[in-house]
Design an enzyme around this catalytic site. Structure first.
Site, short mmCIF file in Angstrom:
data_model
loop_
_atom_site.label_atom_id
_atom_site.label_comp_id
_atom_site.label_asym_id
_atom_site.label_seq_id
_atom_site.Cartn_x
_atom_site.Cartn_y
_atom_site.Cartn_z
N GLU A 171 0.82 -1.20 0.00
CA GLU A 171 0.00 0.00 0.00
C GLU A 171 0.86 1.26 0.00
OE1 GLU A 171 -4.08 -1.04 2.23
OE2 GLU A 171 -2.30 -1.65 3.37
N GLU A 191 -4.11 -9.25 3.58
CA GLU A 191 -4.93 -8.90 4.75
C GLU A 191 -6.09 -9.86 4.95
OE1 GLU A 191 -2.81 -5.01 3.93
OE2 GLU A 191 -3.58 -6.70 2.77
#
Length: 254
Positions: free
Chosen positions: A108, A128
């Protein structure tokens, strides 16, 4: 500045290195705030033109430090997200130089950067979902804008890693290099940017980032608000004069 984030300034380039190689450069509170401070300094100083974000020890960043998370440590900067760039990227260009793994918050952070130089054997992913979490530090928002939507959805839903080569085929990588060469290539790319007029670079980045939400009716007026001053600037005259005189421009930033 923490010793878990190393910062060097050289020839207009701020190189920001996450320095927790024994933890695969996982992000704890000190790393997030350290990178955030370095990025703020990049934006604040006129002598710094481009930032490079990288990791020590052959790995970019494995994401949030899960052990720190379990201890209750806040691994993001309040109001700005992981590394202080997830929600508020810098105004100046930021290049990700990736070796090894860029996973979860590490990936990210790459997506929050403007350009990406990656080693051929680098691997990226948003795992995630495998941890009962979601890629809420920008991954779910930025990835569909940067990759074909079904590929972005595949990465988010499976949590599987993807190679730098595959991302290169989808246009996410600016330069694919041999292992160990990512930082050197990022510096070469940075120098190409630094050779250009600073106000032009800043205005160009701002337009290209902000225009995604502009309507067709307003886009040229909004662009003019950001770029209109360039034509009357000293640097515009210097650029034309240097071209005519066949010399390197001497930018003033005004």
């Amino acid at each position: 500045m923490t010793d878990e984030v190393l910062v060097t300034h050289e020839d207009g380039i701020a190189t920001i290195t996450i320095n927790r190689p024994d933890q695969r450069n996982a992000v704890n509170r000190a790393v997030s705030y350290g990178v955030c401070a370095a990025v703020d300094e990049l934006d604040a100083r006129d002598d710094l033109r481009v930032g490079i974000l990288t990791g020590a020890g052959g790995t970019f960043c494995a994401g949030m430090d899960l052990k720190a998370f379990l201890r209750g440590e806040v691994t993001r900067v309040e109001g700005r997200g992981i590394l202080g760039i997830a929600m508020t990227p810098p105004k100046k260009p930021l290049i990700a130089a990736v070796e090894g793994y860029a996973l979860a918050g590490g990936f990210e952070a790459v997506l929050a950067c403007d350009l990406l130089v990656a080693a051929r054997d680098a691997k990226f992913g948003l795992p995630e979902a495998k941890r009962g979490l979601a890629a809420a530090a920008g991954g779910l928002l930025r990835l569909p804008r940067l990759l074909p939507p079904r590929i972005a959805l595949e990465l988010a839903l499976t949590g599987e890693m993807v190679t730098a080569g595959r991302l290169d085929r989808y246009g996410l990588v600016n330069a694919l290099v041999e292992p160990g060469e990512a930082l050197a290539e990022a510096k070469r790319l940075a120098r190409k940017i630094i050779a250009n007029a600073p106000m032009s670079v800043a205005a160009s980045k701002r337009v290209m980032v902000e225009q995604q939400d502009w309507t067709l009716e307003e886009m040229f007026a909004r662009q003019a608000e950001i770029t209109g001053h360039l034509l009357a600037s000293e640097d515009a005259r210097e650029g034309a004069t240097a071209f005519a005189e066949k010399r390197v421009p001497e930018w003033k930033g005004r």
